[in-house]
Design an enzyme around this catalytic site. Structure first.
Site, short mmCIF file in Angstrom:
data_model
loop_
_atom_site.label_atom_id
_atom_site.label_comp_id
_atom_site.label_asym_id
_atom_site.label_seq_id
_atom_site.Cartn_x
_atom_site.Cartn_y
_atom_site.Cartn_z
N GLU A 182 58.90 41.29 17.88
CA GLU A 182 58.65 41.91 16.30
C GLU A 182 59.24 40.71 15.58
OE1 GLU A 182 58.84 45.79 13.74
OE2 GLU A 182 59.28 45.99 15.95
N GLY A 242 56.17 46.53 9.62
CA GLY A 242 55.55 46.87 11.05
C GLY A 242 55.13 48.33 10.82
N HIS A 284 56.47 45.31 30.23
CA HIS A 284 57.39 44.27 30.80
C HIS A 284 56.87 44.15 32.34
CE1 HIS A 284 59.58 45.64 27.29
NE2 HIS A 284 59.59 46.62 27.41
N ARG A 296 57.97 41.53 34.46
CA ARG A 296 58.85 41.02 35.56
C ARG A 296 60.20 41.17 34.89
NH1 ARG A 296 55.35 36.86 35.82
NH2 ARG A 296 54.90 37.27 38.12
N HIS A 328 44.30 39.63 14.61
CA HIS A 328 43.61 39.78 13.23
C HIS A 328 44.44 39.71 11.96
CE1 HIS A 328 41.39 42.37 10.30
NE2 HIS A 328 42.49 43.00 9.92
N GLY A 351 44.01 40.28 8.31
CA GLY A 351 43.19 41.10 7.04
C GLY A 351 44.00 41.03 5.69
#
Length: 140
Positions: free
Chosen positions: A62, A82, A89, A91, A106, A108
């Site tokens: 993030e 966000g 996940h 390994r 994308h 936009g």
């Protein structure tokens, strides 16, 4: 793709009062269509079993996607927030440094979608994440 030219040093010198700084996330490379950052795997990012906590991987993902979104907009007019983040996940990682590579899926006017692949020091992918970001008018 980027709103202006950024350097890794500029990104690393932003204010330190946030989660990314606490986990020592560092930006290492900016390409024409990608952003790379690293995070140590240590006691700050471990889960009780002694491996990289999935939430820490999501913080790296993030952080990379949010900063990449910021780099694509005019910060005088807009902010990136966000909407959704997910991660698989793949390994475990016990120690060292993980590297995230963030690329757009994308870009936009109102939404952006980023794919973040995270690798261990052997080059093995340990996590893949997708971040969706809304671009909104900057609050007055």
């Amino acid at each position: 793709m980027w709103f202006k030219n950024f350097t890794a040093d500029e990104l690393n010198n932003r204010p330190k009062n946030h989660l990314g700084a606490l986990l020592d996330i560092r930006f290492t490379e900016i390409g024409e269509d990608f952003l790379v950052g690293t995070m140590p795997v240590d006691e700050r990012t471990h889960q009780p079993a002694g491996i990289l906590h999935g939430g820490a991987s999501v913080v790296l993902a993030e952080t990379l996607g949010s900063i990449a979104s910021y780099m694509c907009i005019n910060p005088e007019k807009y902010v990136a927030v966000g909407l959704e983040v997910n991660a698989n996940h793949l390994r475990p990682v016990k120690s060292g440094l993980v590297k995230g590579i963030c690329k757009p899926l994308h870009i936009g006017a109102k939404t952006q979608v980023w794919e973040i692949k995270i690798y261990d020091e052997r080059g093995k992918m340990n996590c893949i994440s997708r971040l969706t970001v809304a671009i909104i008018n900057k609050p007055q």
